[in-house]
Design a protein around this motif. Structure first.
Motif, short mmCIF file in Angstrom:
data_model
loop_
_atom_site.label_atom_id
_atom_site.label_comp_id
_atom_site.label_asym_id
_atom_site.label_seq_id
_atom_site.Cartn_x
_atom_site.Cartn_y
_atom_site.Cartn_z
N UNK A 155 49.79 36.03 41.46
CA UNK A 155 49.24 35.78 42.55
C UNK A 155 47.73 34.09 41.98
N UNK A 156 47.92 34.10 41.18
CA UNK A 156 47.02 32.64 40.82
C UNK A 156 48.01 31.27 40.98
N UNK A 157 49.61 31.44 41.16
CA UNK A 157 49.88 29.95 41.21
C UNK A 157 50.32 30.40 42.73
N UNK A 158 49.44 30.91 43.54
CA UNK A 158 50.10 31.08 45.54
C UNK A 158 48.61 30.30 45.99
N UNK A 159 49.33 29.16 46.94
CA UNK A 159 47.88 29.32 47.98
C UNK A 159 46.95 29.80 49.35
N UNK A 160 48.03 30.60 49.00
CA UNK A 160 47.38 31.57 50.37
C UNK A 160 47.02 33.42 49.37
N UNK A 164 36.32 31.19 41.89
CA UNK A 164 37.83 30.56 40.57
C UNK A 164 37.68 30.60 38.83
N UNK A 165 36.29 29.74 38.66
CA UNK A 165 36.02 29.14 37.74
C UNK A 165 35.56 30.51 37.37
N UNK A 166 35.67 32.31 37.53
CA UNK A 166 35.00 33.43 36.21
C UNK A 166 36.30 33.84 36.05
N UNK A 167 37.83 34.37 36.81
CA UNK A 167 38.82 34.70 36.66
C UNK A 167 38.87 35.38 34.61
N UNK A 168 38.83 34.11 34.48
CA UNK A 168 39.28 34.45 33.05
C UNK A 168 38.66 35.40 32.23
N UNK A 169 36.99 34.96 32.13
CA UNK A 169 35.79 36.08 31.78
C UNK A 169 36.41 37.26 32.71
N UNK A 170 36.84 37.08 33.59
CA UNK A 170 36.85 38.86 34.73
C UNK A 170 38.05 39.87 34.09
N UNK A 171 38.96 38.82 33.43
CA UNK A 171 40.49 39.72 33.13
C UNK A 171 39.64 40.14 31.95
N UNK A 172 39.20 40.37 30.95
CA UNK A 172 38.91 40.50 30.08
C UNK A 172 37.81 41.91 29.90
N UNK A 173 37.34 41.97 31.78
CA UNK A 173 36.87 43.28 31.10
C UNK A 173 37.40 44.39 31.90
N UNK A 174 37.33 45.64 31.12
CA UNK A 174 38.47 46.71 31.61
C UNK A 174 38.31 46.81 32.96
#
Length: 103
Positions: free
Chosen positions: A26-31, A44-54
């Motif tokens: 998903x992260x490498x797909x521009x669409x 876009x800058x919050x994905x890493x933090x969100x990925x830590x959430x259950x």
């Protein structure tokens, strides 16, 4: 699939592996990435933090499972089957209400 267990279930670790693979795709797909961000409300800058959430990884799989063309595109690229993603979703927190009762 080596992450499979008895009776068609999948381990949490196997489910996480599939979901992380789906997130990387998903992260490498521009669409797909902008559509995912718009649907989830994550910046876009919050994905890493969100990925830590259950529940985040379950949300990634739900994104794919909700749109068959996207699901099939990922499955073709990754070698997973659509049923693998469904089983993975059920093994993750937030993907199946029975998971919360097991913990």
């Amino acid at each position: 699939m080596k992450n499979m267990m008895a009776a068609g279930t999948i381990s949490v670790e196997g489910a996480q592996k599939i979901a992380i693979e789906a997130l990387a795709f998903l992260a490498q797909d521009d669409e797909l990435l902008p559509r995912f961000l718009a649907l989830t409300g994550i910046g876009p800058n919050d994905i890493r933090a969100a990925a830590r959430e259950p529940g985040f990884l379950a949300g990634v799989l739900q994104f794919y499972l909700a749109h068959e063309p996207t699901l099939l595109r990922f499955c073709e690229a990754s070698g997973n089957k659509p049923a693998d993603l469904q089983r993975a979703l059920q093994a993750l927190p937030g993907g199946d209400e029975t998971w919360d009762r097991q913990v």
